[in-house]
Design an enzyme around this catalytic site. Structure first.
Site, PDB file in Angstrom:
ATOM      1  N   LYS A 198       0.820  -1.206   0.000  1.00  0.00           N
ATOM      2  CA  LYS A 198       0.000   0.000   0.000  1.00  0.00           C
ATOM      3  C   LYS A 198       0.863   1.268   0.000  1.00  0.00           C
ATOM      4  O   LYS A 198       2.071   1.201   0.237  1.00  0.00           O
ATOM      5  CB  LYS A 198      -0.957  -0.068   1.194  1.00  0.00           C
ATOM      6  CG  LYS A 198      -1.951  -1.249   1.106  1.00  0.00           C
ATOM      7  CD  LYS A 198      -2.930  -1.239   2.286  1.00  0.00           C
ATOM      8  CE  LYS A 198      -3.973  -2.344   2.144  1.00  0.00           C
ATOM      9  NZ  LYS A 198      -4.952  -2.302   3.275  1.00  0.00           N
ATOM     10  N   TYR A 205     -12.671  -1.609  -3.516  1.00  0.00           N
ATOM     11  CA  TYR A 205     -13.158  -1.752  -2.137  1.00  0.00           C
ATOM     12  C   TYR A 205     -14.668  -1.594  -2.023  1.00  0.00           C
ATOM     13  O   TYR A 205     -15.181  -1.261  -0.958  1.00  0.00           O
ATOM     14  CB  TYR A 205     -12.434  -0.751  -1.231  1.00  0.00           C
ATOM     15  CG  TYR A 205     -11.015  -1.161  -0.908  1.00  0.00           C
ATOM     16  CD1 TYR A 205     -10.745  -2.273  -0.100  1.00  0.00           C
ATOM     17  CD2 TYR A 205      -9.924  -0.451  -1.402  1.00  0.00           C
ATOM     18  CE1 TYR A 205      -9.445  -2.659   0.201  1.00  0.00           C
ATOM     19  CE2 TYR A 205      -8.613  -0.830  -1.106  1.00  0.00           C
ATOM     20  CZ  TYR A 205      -8.389  -1.934  -0.302  1.00  0.00           C
ATOM     21  OH  TYR A 205      -7.108  -2.323   0.003  1.00  0.00           O
ATOM     22  N   ASN A 240      -2.267   0.008   6.938  1.00  0.00           N
ATOM     23  CA  ASN A 240      -1.742  -1.279   7.394  1.00  0.00           C
ATOM     24  C   ASN A 240      -0.838  -1.992   6.388  1.00  0.00           C
ATOM     25  O   ASN A 240      -0.751  -3.211   6.383  1.00  0.00           O
ATOM     26  CB  ASN A 240      -2.880  -2.173   7.886  1.00  0.00           C
ATOM     27  CG  ASN A 240      -3.886  -2.463   6.801  1.00  0.00           C
ATOM     28  OD1 ASN A 240      -3.726  -2.020   5.683  1.00  0.00           O
ATOM     29  ND2 ASN A 240      -4.902  -3.233   7.131  1.00  0.00           N
ATOM     30  N   HIS A 251      -2.056  -5.488   1.389  1.00  0.00           N
ATOM     31  CA  HIS A 251      -3.326  -6.175   1.134  1.00  0.00           C
ATOM     32  C   HIS A 251      -3.057  -7.635   0.801  1.00  0.00           C
ATOM     33  O   HIS A 251      -2.055  -7.950   0.165  1.00  0.00           O
ATOM     34  CB  HIS A 251      -4.027  -5.519  -0.074  1.00  0.00           C
ATOM     35  CG  HIS A 251      -5.217  -6.289  -0.575  1.00  0.00           C
ATOM     36  ND1 HIS A 251      -6.453  -6.184   0.008  1.00  0.00           N
ATOM     37  CD2 HIS A 251      -5.336  -7.206  -1.579  1.00  0.00           C
ATOM     38  CE1 HIS A 251      -7.299  -6.998  -0.633  1.00  0.00           C
ATOM     39  NE2 HIS A 251      -6.644  -7.626  -1.595  1.00  0.00           N
ATOM     40  N   GLU A 263      -9.409  -9.849  -8.147  1.00  0.00           N
ATOM     41  CA  GLU A 263      -8.481  -8.745  -7.867  1.00  0.00           C
ATOM     42  C   GLU A 263      -7.263  -8.793  -8.794  1.00  0.00           C
ATOM     43  O   GLU A 263      -6.783  -7.751  -9.253  1.00  0.00           O
ATOM     44  CB  GLU A 263      -8.056  -8.791  -6.398  1.00  0.00           C
ATOM     45  CG  GLU A 263      -9.215  -8.493  -5.454  1.00  0.00           C
ATOM     46  CD  GLU A 263      -8.914  -8.743  -3.983  1.00  0.00           C
ATOM     47  OE1 GLU A 263      -9.824  -8.526  -3.154  1.00  0.00           O
ATOM     48  OE2 GLU A 263      -7.781  -9.165  -3.644  1.00  0.00           O
TER      49      GLU A 263
HETATM   50  P1  IDP Z   1      -8.099  -6.859   5.363  1.00  0.00           P
HETATM   51  O1  IDP Z   1      -7.275  -5.895   4.522  1.00  0.00           O
HETATM   52  O2  IDP Z   1      -7.301  -7.413   6.512  1.00  0.00           O
HETATM   53  O3  IDP Z   1      -8.776  -7.933   4.547  1.00  0.00           O
HETATM   54  P2  IDP Z   1     -10.691  -5.560   5.536  1.00  0.00           P
HETATM   55  O4  IDP Z   1     -11.635  -5.698   6.673  1.00  0.00           O
HETATM   56  O5  IDP Z   1     -11.020  -6.231   4.246  1.00  0.00           O
HETATM   57  O6  IDP Z   1      -9.249  -5.988   6.059  1.00  0.00           O
HETATM   58  O7  IDP Z   1     -10.538  -3.996   5.282  1.00  0.00           O
HETATM   59  C1  IDP Z   1      -9.934  -3.514   4.097  1.00  0.00           C
HETATM   60  C2  IDP Z   1      -9.011  -2.380   4.459  1.00  0.00           C
HETATM   61  O8  IDP Z   1      -9.774  -1.286   4.989  1.00  0.00           O
HETATM   62  C3  IDP Z   1      -8.003  -2.695   5.579  1.00  0.00           C
HETATM   63  O9  IDP Z   1      -6.876  -3.386   5.122  1.00  0.00           O
HETATM   64  C4  IDP Z   1      -7.663  -1.307   6.079  1.00  0.00           C
HETATM   65  O10 IDP Z   1      -6.753  -0.621   5.209  1.00  0.00           O
HETATM   66  C5  IDP Z   1      -9.026  -0.619   6.010  1.00  0.00           C
HETATM   67  N1  IDP Z   1      -9.754  -0.736   7.280  1.00  0.00           N
HETATM   68  C6  IDP Z   1     -10.347  -1.846   7.785  1.00  0.00           C
HETATM   69  N2  IDP Z   1     -10.936  -1.600   8.974  1.00  0.00           N
HETATM   70  C7  IDP Z   1     -10.703  -0.289   9.223  1.00  0.00           C
HETATM   71  C8  IDP Z   1     -11.077   0.594  10.320  1.00  0.00           C
HETATM   72  O11 IDP Z   1     -11.719   0.190  11.297  1.00  0.00           O
HETATM   73  N3  IDP Z   1     -10.642   1.887  10.217  1.00  0.00           N
HETATM   74  C9  IDP Z   1      -9.937   2.358   9.144  1.00  0.00           C
HETATM   75  N4  IDP Z   1      -9.584   1.577   8.102  1.00  0.00           N
HETATM   76  C10 IDP Z   1      -9.959   0.279   8.144  1.00  0.00           C
HETATM   77 MG    MG Z   2     -10.228  -7.743   3.081  1.00  0.00          MG
END
Ligand code: IDP
Ligand code: MG
Length: 139
Positions: free
Chosen positions: A11, A51, A114, A117, A128
């Site tokens: 990212k 997304y 984070n 992905h 994807e």
């Molecule tokens: P993942 O990437 O671990 O699969 P997902 O729940 O699919 O997690 O969420 C997609 C992305 O959205 C996350 O990687 C993160 O960048 C962002 N995200 C998820 N939950 C939160 C939140 O509570 N606050 C802000 N950003 C979030």
């Molecule tokens: Mg996800």
């Protein structure tokens, strides 16, 4: 449906901080073969589509801003049991909850920013991967 491929994005925060090399090293060391890879930047339209499943979530706008603010490294990775093994390698969505040694524990800043992905299913890995790469870009 093949079960030996997953899709990843390093990212914008990972690219900004100069972590591309270190993260690719972890991916290689874990036994994943890179079959497609490029430095690219998503448009707002791309990120909103990618997304789309999160469009009702409160963080959707912030997520689209973050994912479009700079280049990412997109890649398709190959390994037996790719999706699950890669999710283990990257760790929990929230780095505060990610296991020691995982990519998110080492390189992520927050639940939003984070670092990386990883697809969550074989079906999504295929969708994807096809979103980011043409067939001729896969090796
Ligand atoms: P993942 O990437 O671990 O699969 P997902 O729940 O699919 O997690 O969420 C997609 C992305 O959205 C996350 O990687 C993160 O960048 C962002 N995200 C998820 N939950 C939160 C939140 O509570 N606050 C802000 N950003 C979030
Ligand atoms: Mg996800």
């Amino acid at each position: 449906m093949r079960t030996d491929r997953t899709f990843t994005m390093l990212k914008p925060d990972s690219v900004e901080k100069g972590y591309i090399g270190a993260i690719l090293e972890k991916i290689n060391a874990a036994g994943f073969k890179i079959v497609a890879m490029k430095l690219t930047q998503m448009t707002r339209r791309d990120a909103m589509k990618f997304y789309e499943v999160h469009k009702e979530r409160p963080f959707y706008g912030e997520l689209v801003e973050y994912m479009t603010r700079g280049p990412i490294v997109a890649a398709i990775l190959e390994k037996e049991n790719a999706v699950a093994d890669f999710r283990t390698l990257i760790g929990a969505t929230n780095p505060a909850e990610a296991a020691e040694g995982t990519i998110r524990k080492l390189y992520a800043t927050s639940i939003g920013e984070n670092a990386i992905h990883g697809s969550d299913s074989d079906v999504n890995a295929a969708i994807e991967g096809a979103f980011h790469f043409a067939g001729r870009e896969l090796f």
